[in-house]
Design a protein around this motif. Structure first.
Motif, PDB file in Angstrom:
ATOM      1  N   CYS A  98      -6.435  17.888 -34.426  1.00  0.00           N
ATOM      2  CA  CYS A  98      -5.442  16.813 -34.283  1.00  0.00           C
ATOM      3  C   CYS A  98      -4.021  17.367 -34.188  1.00  0.00           C
ATOM      4  O   CYS A  98      -3.139  16.730 -33.605  1.00  0.00           O
ATOM      5  N   ALA A  99      -3.797  18.565 -34.750  1.00  0.00           N
ATOM      6  CA  ALA A  99      -2.475  19.183 -34.675  1.00  0.00           C
ATOM      7  C   ALA A  99      -2.214  19.802 -33.306  1.00  0.00           C
ATOM      8  O   ALA A  99      -1.049  20.061 -32.950  1.00  0.00           O
ATOM      9  N   ALA A 100      -3.267  20.037 -32.546  1.00  0.00           N
ATOM     10  CA  ALA A 100      -3.129  20.600 -31.195  1.00  0.00           C
ATOM     11  C   ALA A 100      -3.994  19.789 -30.235  1.00  0.00           C
ATOM     12  O   ALA A 100      -4.999  20.277 -29.716  1.00  0.00           O
ATOM     13  N   PRO A 101      -3.638  18.532 -29.992  1.00  0.00           N
ATOM     14  CA  PRO A 101      -4.544  17.609 -29.284  1.00  0.00           C
ATOM     15  C   PRO A 101      -4.850  18.001 -27.848  1.00  0.00           C
ATOM     16  O   PRO A 101      -5.846  17.546 -27.285  1.00  0.00           O
ATOM     17  N   ASP A 102      -4.032  18.851 -27.225  1.00  0.00           N
ATOM     18  CA  ASP A 102      -4.259  19.209 -25.828  1.00  0.00           C
ATOM     19  C   ASP A 102      -5.010  20.529 -25.676  1.00  0.00           C
ATOM     20  O   ASP A 102      -5.144  21.034 -24.557  1.00  0.00           O
ATOM     21  N   ASN A 103      -5.470  21.086 -26.780  1.00  0.00           N
ATOM     22  CA  ASN A 103      -6.114  22.396 -26.715  1.00  0.00           C
ATOM     23  C   ASN A 103      -7.352  22.432 -27.607  1.00  0.00           C
ATOM     24  O   ASN A 103      -7.597  23.403 -28.315  1.00  0.00           O
ATOM     25  N   THR A 104      -8.141  21.357 -27.556  1.00  0.00           N
ATOM     26  CA  THR A 104      -9.236  21.180 -28.510  1.00  0.00           C
ATOM     27  C   THR A 104     -10.278  22.291 -28.416  1.00  0.00           C
ATOM     28  O   THR A 104     -10.699  22.850 -29.433  1.00  0.00           O
ATOM     29  N   HIS A 105     -10.726  22.602 -27.227  1.00  0.00           N
ATOM     30  CA  HIS A 105     -11.790  23.583 -27.078  1.00  0.00           C
ATOM     31  C   HIS A 105     -11.380  24.944 -27.622  1.00  0.00           C
ATOM     32  O   HIS A 105     -12.100  25.545 -28.438  1.00  0.00           O
ATOM     33  N   ASP A 106     -10.212  25.437 -27.206  1.00  0.00           N
ATOM     34  CA  ASP A 106      -9.779  26.762 -27.653  1.00  0.00           C
ATOM     35  C   ASP A 106      -9.490  26.767 -29.150  1.00  0.00           C
ATOM     36  O   ASP A 106      -9.771  27.767 -29.836  1.00  0.00           O
ATOM     37  N   THR A 107      -8.951  25.667 -29.664  1.00  0.00           N
ATOM     38  CA  THR A 107      -8.702  25.571 -31.106  1.00  0.00           C
ATOM     39  C   THR A 107     -10.017  25.683 -31.871  1.00  0.00           C
ATOM     40  O   THR A 107     -10.114  26.398 -32.880  1.00  0.00           O
ATOM     41  N   THR A 108     -11.050  25.003 -31.375  1.00  0.00           N
ATOM     42  CA  THR A 108     -12.351  25.027 -32.045  1.00  0.00           C
ATOM     43  C   THR A 108     -12.988  26.400 -31.981  1.00  0.00           C
ATOM     44  O   THR A 108     -13.537  26.910 -32.969  1.00  0.00           O
ATOM     45  N   VAL A 109     -12.927  27.027 -30.821  1.00  0.00           N
ATOM     46  CA  VAL A 109     -13.498  28.376 -30.683  1.00  0.00           C
ATOM     47  C   VAL A 109     -12.802  29.340 -31.645  1.00  0.00           C
ATOM     48  O   VAL A 109     -13.463  30.131 -32.343  1.00  0.00           O
ATOM     49  N   GLY A 110     -11.477  29.283 -31.696  1.00  0.00           N
ATOM     50  CA  GLY A 110     -10.741  30.155 -32.612  1.00  0.00           C
ATOM     51  C   GLY A 110     -11.092  29.897 -34.063  1.00  0.00           C
ATOM     52  O   GLY A 110     -11.229  30.836 -34.867  1.00  0.00           O
ATOM     53  N   TRP A 111     -11.273  28.633 -34.410  1.00  0.00           N
ATOM     54  CA  TRP A 111     -11.634  28.271 -35.781  1.00  0.00           C
ATOM     55  C   TRP A 111     -13.021  28.802 -36.124  1.00  0.00           C
ATOM     56  O   TRP A 111     -13.253  29.325 -37.215  1.00  0.00           O
ATOM     57  N   LEU A 112     -13.940  28.704 -35.183  1.00  0.00           N
ATOM     58  CA  LEU A 112     -15.306  29.175 -35.425  1.00  0.00           C
ATOM     59  C   LEU A 112     -15.366  30.690 -35.602  1.00  0.00           C
ATOM     60  O   LEU A 112     -16.184  31.193 -36.388  1.00  0.00           O
ATOM     61  N   VAL A 113     -14.543  31.410 -34.876  1.00  0.00           N
ATOM     62  CA  VAL A 113     -14.527  32.859 -35.032  1.00  0.00           C
ATOM     63  C   VAL A 113     -14.259  33.232 -36.484  1.00  0.00           C
ATOM     64  O   VAL A 113     -14.849  34.175 -37.030  1.00  0.00           O
ATOM     65  N   THR A 114     -13.406  32.457 -37.142  1.00  0.00           N
ATOM     66  CA  THR A 114     -13.033  32.748 -38.526  1.00  0.00           C
ATOM     67  C   THR A 114     -13.994  32.131 -39.536  1.00  0.00           C
ATOM     68  O   THR A 114     -14.286  32.731 -40.578  1.00  0.00           O
ATOM     69  N   HIS A 115     -14.528  30.939 -39.228  1.00  0.00           N
ATOM     70  CA  HIS A 115     -15.213  30.156 -40.263  1.00  0.00           C
ATOM     71  C   HIS A 115     -16.709  29.972 -40.061  1.00  0.00           C
ATOM     72  O   HIS A 115     -17.388  29.436 -40.955  1.00  0.00           O
ATOM     73  N   GLN A 116     -17.282  30.379 -38.937  1.00  0.00           N
ATOM     74  CA  GLN A 116     -18.672  29.998 -38.668  1.00  0.00           C
ATOM     75  C   GLN A 116     -19.644  30.497 -39.728  1.00  0.00           C
ATOM     76  O   GLN A 116     -20.621  29.809 -40.056  1.00  0.00           O
ATOM     77  N   GLU A 117     -19.405  31.683 -40.298  1.00  0.00           N
ATOM     78  CA  GLU A 117     -20.332  32.210 -41.290  1.00  0.00           C
ATOM     79  C   GLU A 117     -20.275  31.440 -42.596  1.00  0.00           C
ATOM     80  O   GLU A 117     -21.189  31.551 -43.427  1.00  0.00           O
ATOM     81  N   ARG A 118     -19.225  30.669 -42.797  1.00  0.00           N
ATOM     82  CA  ARG A 118     -19.120  29.860 -44.010  1.00  0.00           C
ATOM     83  C   ARG A 118     -19.876  28.536 -43.879  1.00  0.00           C
ATOM     84  O   ARG A 118     -20.138  27.870 -44.884  1.00  0.00           O
ATOM     85  N   LEU A 119     -20.184  28.153 -42.644  1.00  0.00           N
ATOM     86  CA  LEU A 119     -20.973  26.946 -42.423  1.00  0.00           C
ATOM     87  C   LEU A 119     -22.421  27.202 -42.828  1.00  0.00           C
ATOM     88  O   LEU A 119     -22.939  28.311 -42.694  1.00  0.00           O
ATOM     89  N   SER A 120     -23.093  26.162 -43.286  1.00  0.00           N
ATOM     90  CA  SER A 120     -24.477  26.323 -43.727  1.00  0.00           C
ATOM     91  C   SER A 120     -25.383  26.652 -42.550  1.00  0.00           C
ATOM     92  O   SER A 120     -25.119  26.242 -41.409  1.00  0.00           O
ATOM     93  N   PRO A 121     -26.468  27.386 -42.780  1.00  0.00           N
ATOM     94  CA  PRO A 121     -27.441  27.639 -41.709  1.00  0.00           C
ATOM     95  C   PRO A 121     -27.986  26.344 -41.106  1.00  0.00           C
ATOM     96  O   PRO A 121     -28.296  26.287 -39.916  1.00  0.00           O
ATOM     97  N   TYR A 122     -28.095  25.313 -41.950  1.00  0.00           N
ATOM     98  CA  TYR A 122     -28.621  24.034 -41.453  1.00  0.00           C
ATOM     99  C   TYR A 122     -27.691  23.450 -40.391  1.00  0.00           C
ATOM    100  O   TYR A 122     -28.141  23.030 -39.319  1.00  0.00           O
ATOM    101  N   LEU A 123     -26.381  23.429 -40.669  1.00  0.00           N
ATOM    102  CA  LEU A 123     -25.441  22.868 -39.702  1.00  0.00           C
ATOM    103  C   LEU A 123     -25.390  23.730 -38.446  1.00  0.00           C
ATOM    104  O   LEU A 123     -25.422  23.207 -37.319  1.00  0.00           O
TER     105      LEU A 123
END
Length: 460
Positions: free
Chosen positions: A387-412
Motif C-alpha cells: 500500500c505504501a508503493a501502490p504502483d510497484n506491487t509486483h516488485d515490492t512483493t518479490v523484494g519482500w519475499l527475498v527477505t521473508h519467505q523462509e519465515r513463512l510457514s511451509p504450509y503457506l
C-alpha cells in the motif's frame, strides 16, 4: 438490486467496457476484476450487504471435506469464499477421475476418498455393453458415467460424493447439473438454436466445438470430438443424430447422469453409443443467463439493460492478471462466448446481454489459517509495504519475499506450488479458518493479483 452492481462499486461503463452492452452493440463482455482498482473490501461488503446476491465458486465434483475444514493447502481459497459468506460452492460435474495418464482431475481427486490428508483410491466400474465391469486407472473416466463399490453395492460415483458433501457442516452445495435440469426445456431450445446457427457460420466445425467439446461413451471413455453435418443431422464419433433436437436431447442425457444417476444407470441398454458433452464455453454463458449468482431466486428479470454475473473463478478460469490471465478472459474465448450469446439475445425475449464479472478466488491464498499467527503478521507487514508503493506491487512483493519467505510457514508456501491440489501426504493438520490479515481488504483486486503472481513466481 435496484442499483446495478457495477455502479454501486463506482465503476463507469467506460471503465468496464460495458457501454456496448448497454446499447445492444455487443451481446457479451468479460470483466476481470483482477484488472481493476476496486478495493477487495468494497466487493466483499457489497456481496454481504446485497440481498439475494451470492456469486458461485465453481469447484469440481470430488473431495470437499478437508477444504471445508480449512486444511486443504492451495484449495483453502474455496474455504475463504464459501465459509466466509462471499460465495457458495457450485459443483461442476462434467469432469474425469484421476488416472495414471494425464487428463483426469488431480486436484479434487473424484476417483478417491480424501479425509484428514489420507487418500483411499476407489474401485471404479463402467459399462462394457452388457454389464458393469471394474476398470484399472490407465485412463481417466467420465465421472457421471462411473460407479464405485460401497458396502458391497455398486453406487454412482456422483451419488457417493453428493452424500459426503451433504454431511459437510456450514456448506450449502449446489450442483451445476441441477441448474441445467431445472431449466431443461429452455437449455434444450437454446442448444437447438445454437446448433442450427452454427451450421451457417463460415467455419461450422469450429462453431460446433464452441458448443460441444467432448464425446463420451458408455464405458466412461471421453475425449475431444468433431461434429459433422449429414443432411439435417449431426454425426459425432461415427454416430448420427437425425436432428438438432435429437442431438441436444442427447447432450442433456449427461445432465441426467448427474442429477438422476440411478435412473440413468438403470437404462444403459437404451443409451446411445456416443453422447455429446456441453462445452465449458457454453456452460460459462449459461452460468450467467441462468442466474447462478442469484441462487435462491434465479432467472429474475435482473438489471437493465444488461445482466451482470459475478463469479469466483479459480486458477485456470481467472488466473492472476496481468502476468497470468485465466482462460475466460482470453480474446479467443471472449470471441467464442460472444458468438454463443448473440443468437440467444436475439431470439429469446428473456435473455439480456451478459457481463461476466470474473472475481479471482486466488487472492484468498493470501489469507493464512488461524493456526499460523506468524503468517498472519507477516502478510500484514507485506500489505503495508504494498500500500505504501501502490504502483510497484509486483516488485515490492518479490523484494519482500527475498527477505521473508523462509519465515513463512511451509504450509503457506506450499499453497503456491505448481499443480498442487488437496494434500494427500497424510500429515495431521488441525481444522482452521482463513484469516484476512490487516490491510487485505484495502488492497485493490489488481494489487492482490499481482501479489499472488509474485508468490507463484518466487515460491514455485
Amino acid at each position: 438490486m435496484s442499483v446495478p452492481v457495477l455502479e454501486r462499486l463506482g465503476l463507469s461503463p467506460s471503465a468496464t467496457g460495458t457501454a456496448a452492452l448497454a446499447t445492444g452493440e455487443k451481446p457479451y463482455a468479460t470483466l476481470h476484476f483482477g484488472t481493476l482498482d476496486v478495493p477487495v473490501g468494497s466487493l466483499l461488503d457489497l456481496v454481504r450487504d446485497t440481498e439475494d446476491l451470492l456469486p458461485p465458486r465453481t469447484g469440481h465434483l470430488g473431495n470437499w471435506e478437508d477444504i471445508a475444514l480449512g486444511r486443504s493447502g492451495p484449495m483453502d481459497f474455496n474455504t475463504a469464499v464459501c465459509a466466509g459468506g462471499y460465495g457458495y460452492p457450485l459443483v461442476y460435474g462434467f469432469t474425469r477421475t484421476e488416472a495414471d495418464t494425464e487428463g483426469g482431475d488431480d486436484v479434487y481427486l473424484p476417483g478417491s476418498l480424501v479425509d484428514g490428508g489420507r487418500r483411499t483410491t476407489l474401485p471404479l466400474y463402467t459399462w462394457d455393453g452388457r454389464a458393469f465391469v471394474r476398470r484399472d486407472r490407465s485412463r481417466p473416466l467420465f465421472c457421471a458415467l462411473t460407479l464405485t463399490e460401497l458396502d458391497g453395492e455398486l453406487v454412482p460415483l456422483v451419488e457417493l460424493h453428493r452424500r459426503r458433501m451433504a454431511t459437510v457442516p456450514g456448506y450449502h452445495f449446489r450442483q451445476w447439473a441441477d441448474s441445467l435440469n431445472d431449466h431443461a426445456p429452455l437449455v434444450t431450445d437454446m442448444l437447438c438454436l445454437l446448433l442450427e446457427e452454427a451450421r451457417g457460420r463460415q467455419n461450422p466445425r469450429a462453431a460446433f466445438a464452441e458448443l460441444i467439446s467432448h464425446a463420451v461413451r458408455p464405458d466412461g471413455s471421453v475425449g475431444r470430438c468433431e461434429i459433422h453435418q449429414d443432411g439435417g443431422g449431426y454425426v459425432i464419433e461415427g454416430h448420427r443424430y437425425p436432428s438438432a433436437r435429437a442431438f441436444a436431447e442427447a447432450a442433456m442425457l449427461t445432465v441426467d447422469a448427474l442429477t438422476e444417476p440411478r435412473r440413468f444407470f438403470s437404462r444403459m441398454h437404451d443409451i446411445p453409443p456416443v453422447l455429446p458433452v456441453i462445452s465449458i464455453q457454453l456452460s460459462s454463458v449459461l452460468f450467467g443467463l441462468l442466474g447462478t449468482h442469484l441462487p435462491d431466486d434465479p432467472m429474475l428479470p435482473g438489471e437493465d439493460p444488461f445482466l451482470t454475473h459475478l463469479h469466483w473463478g479459480a486458477r485456470a478460469m481467472a488466473g492472476c492478471p496481468p502476468r497470468r490471465g485465466g482462460y475466460l478472459a482470453r480474446k479467443s474465448t471472449v470471441r467464442s462466448l460472444r458468438a454463443i450469446t448473440r443468437p440467444l439475445v436475439r431470439h429469446f425475449d428473456e435473455i439480456r446481454p451478459l457481463c461476466f464479472a470474473l472475481l479471482p478466488a486466488q487472492i484468498f491464498m493470501l489469507c493464512p489459517p488461524d493456526t499460523e499467527q506468524r503468517d498472519i503478521d507477516l502478510l500484514a507487514d507485506l500489505f503495508r509495504a504494498v500500500c505504501a508503493a501502490p504502483d510497484n506491487t509486483h516488485d515490492t512483493t518479490v523484494g519482500w519475499l527475498v527477505t521473508h519467505q523462509e519465515r513463512l510457514s511451509p504450509y503457506l508456501r506450499g499453497r503456491f506450488r505448481e499443480s498442487s491440489g488437496i494434500p494427500t501426504d497424510a500429515a495431521l493438520r488441525a481444522p482452521a479458518t482463513p484469516v484476512e490479515p490487516d490491510g487485505f481488504r484495502s488492497l485493490t483486486f489488481r494489487q492482490a493479483c499481482a501479489v499472488v503472481a509474485a508468490f507463484e513466481e518466487v515460491l514455485r
